[in-house]
Design an enzyme around this catalytic site. Sequence first.
Site, PDB file in Angstrom:
ATOM      1  N   SER A 194     -15.612  19.754  43.019  1.00 43.52           N
ATOM      2  CA  SER A 194     -16.420  20.033  44.208  1.00 43.52           C
ATOM      3  C   SER A 194     -17.476  18.965  44.448  1.00 43.52           C
ATOM      4  CB  SER A 194     -17.091  21.408  44.058  1.00 43.52           C
ATOM      5  OG  SER A 194     -17.832  21.471  42.853  1.00 43.52           O
TER       6      SER A 194
ATOM      7  N   GLU B 218     -13.555  33.301  44.231  1.00 44.94           N
ATOM      8  CA  GLU B 218     -12.118  33.349  43.964  1.00 44.94           C
ATOM      9  C   GLU B 218     -11.742  34.623  43.223  1.00 44.94           C
ATOM     10  OE1 GLU B 218      -8.772  31.353  41.125  1.00 44.94           O
ATOM     11  OE2 GLU B 218     -10.336  29.991  41.835  1.00 44.94           O
TER      12      GLU B 218
ATOM     13  N   HIS C  80     -11.744  29.070  48.227  1.00 42.06           N
ATOM     14  CA  HIS C  80     -11.682  30.102  47.194  1.00 42.06           C
ATOM     15  C   HIS C  80     -10.804  31.290  47.564  1.00 42.06           C
ATOM     16  CE1 HIS C  80     -15.604  28.022  46.709  1.00 42.06           C
ATOM     17  NE2 HIS C  80     -15.330  28.121  45.432  1.00 42.06           N
TER      18      HIS C  80
ATOM     19  N   CYS D  73     -10.867  18.042  44.651  1.00 40.62           N
ATOM     20  CA  CYS D  73      -9.459  18.398  44.498  1.00 40.62           C
ATOM     21  C   CYS D  73      -8.882  18.602  45.898  1.00 40.62           C
ATOM     22  CB  CYS D  73      -9.319  19.683  43.676  1.00 40.62           C
ATOM     23  SG  CYS D  73     -10.051  21.143  44.455  1.00 40.62           S
TER      24      CYS D  73
ATOM     25  N   CYS E 254      -5.428  25.795  37.704  1.00 41.36           N
ATOM     26  CA  CYS E 254      -4.924  24.713  38.557  1.00 41.36           C
ATOM     27  C   CYS E 254      -4.769  23.444  37.728  1.00 41.36           C
ATOM     28  CB  CYS E 254      -5.902  24.468  39.709  1.00 41.36           C
ATOM     29  SG  CYS E 254      -5.477  23.049  40.721  1.00 41.36           S
TER      30      CYS E 254
ATOM     31  N   CYS F  85      -7.187  27.594  49.559  1.00 44.79           N
ATOM     32  CA  CYS F  85      -6.373  26.649  48.801  1.00 44.79           C
ATOM     33  C   CYS F  85      -4.976  27.239  48.580  1.00 44.79           C
ATOM     34  CB  CYS F  85      -7.038  26.358  47.463  1.00 44.79           C
ATOM     35  SG  CYS F  85      -6.037  25.353  46.348  1.00 44.79           S
TER      36      CYS F  85
ATOM     37  N   SER G 110     -18.326  26.629  38.881  1.00 50.46           N
ATOM     38  CA  SER G 110     -17.693  27.069  37.637  1.00 50.46           C
ATOM     39  C   SER G 110     -16.906  25.924  37.013  1.00 50.46           C
ATOM     40  CB  SER G 110     -16.776  28.258  37.918  1.00 50.46           C
ATOM     41  OG  SER G 110     -16.037  28.629  36.785  1.00 50.46           O
ATOM     42  N   ASN G 111     -16.189  25.195  37.860  1.00 57.92           N
ATOM     43  CA  ASN G 111     -15.418  24.041  37.407  1.00 57.92           C
ATOM     44  C   ASN G 111     -16.330  22.969  36.816  1.00 57.92           C
ATOM     45  OD1 ASN G 111     -14.514  21.142  38.983  1.00 57.92           O
ATOM     46  ND2 ASN G 111     -13.116  21.992  37.468  1.00 57.92           N
TER      47      ASN G 111
END
Length: 293
Positions: A273, A130, A74, A12, A201, A96, A230-231
């Site tokens: 990521s 984060e 993060h 991203c 996001c 970010c 996590s994503n």
Amino acid sequence: MQVTIDKNSGYCFGVEFAIQMAEDELAHEETLYCLGDIVHNRMEVERLHQRGLCIIDREQLADLHDCKVLIRAHGEPPETYALALRNNLELIDASCPVVLKLQNRVKHAFDLSQRQDGQIVIYGQPGHAEVAGLTGQTGNRAIIVMTEADLDQIDFARPVTLFSQTTKSTAGFYKMKGLIEARIAAAGGALESFDANDSICRQVSNREPQLAKFATLHDVIIFVSGRKSSNGKALFSVVQQFNARSYFVENETELEDEWFAGAQSVGICGATSTPLWLMQQVQARIEAVGELV
């Protein structure tokens, strides 16, 4: 056997920005410290380590003076910046922009909740970088929830403001929102005192329908991601819903030849990521298997 990399997978903006900032610094610095893994992908961390990126934890940060430290995408809580001032650290801030905006929203909501005897609730993974940055905006007084059992921490007779970690599942967030609304109703509270903010996001949430479609187009799906991501966990769960022959790997060494038996089409995708070069290495390994079949 046709092997295709999903054009919508990979870094991203926030991660790409942080990696680029690290590479720019390492072009003229032998060593650059980074607070925590720059990205939740072991292969990319190892690549940058070879170029001079040194991963440190918070205890090690406290012992550093007069040097440069990269803040990853993060984001960080306010105390990290205060420590940097005390220790004369030059921060290379790659937070970010989406995360920074959310931190400001959480801080504003917390200040308002203090005047209304309210509570800030964050749907996110405890201990995640984060989430630590977000709770830091509340003096670490925010309530972190991941499961229905975690909701027991909330006083439903008081106002509740809900936010989400930016990389969580959209479906998971709205499920949590519904559970909170049900608890408020059961406690006889007023739903007007509940403010739910979908702060996921859109680069993440938009990938869910894209991945769902991609998963149906191939016999086998290989999802490439770091296990800390996590994503990655959230997006892989989407893939599994639409293709039973889906497999999670960190790199090409984890591939099993039998996964591809009878397959005519293989799709490769990944987390926000996951670097493109890593998916390409997985592609090359699968194509080699196909030539042997």
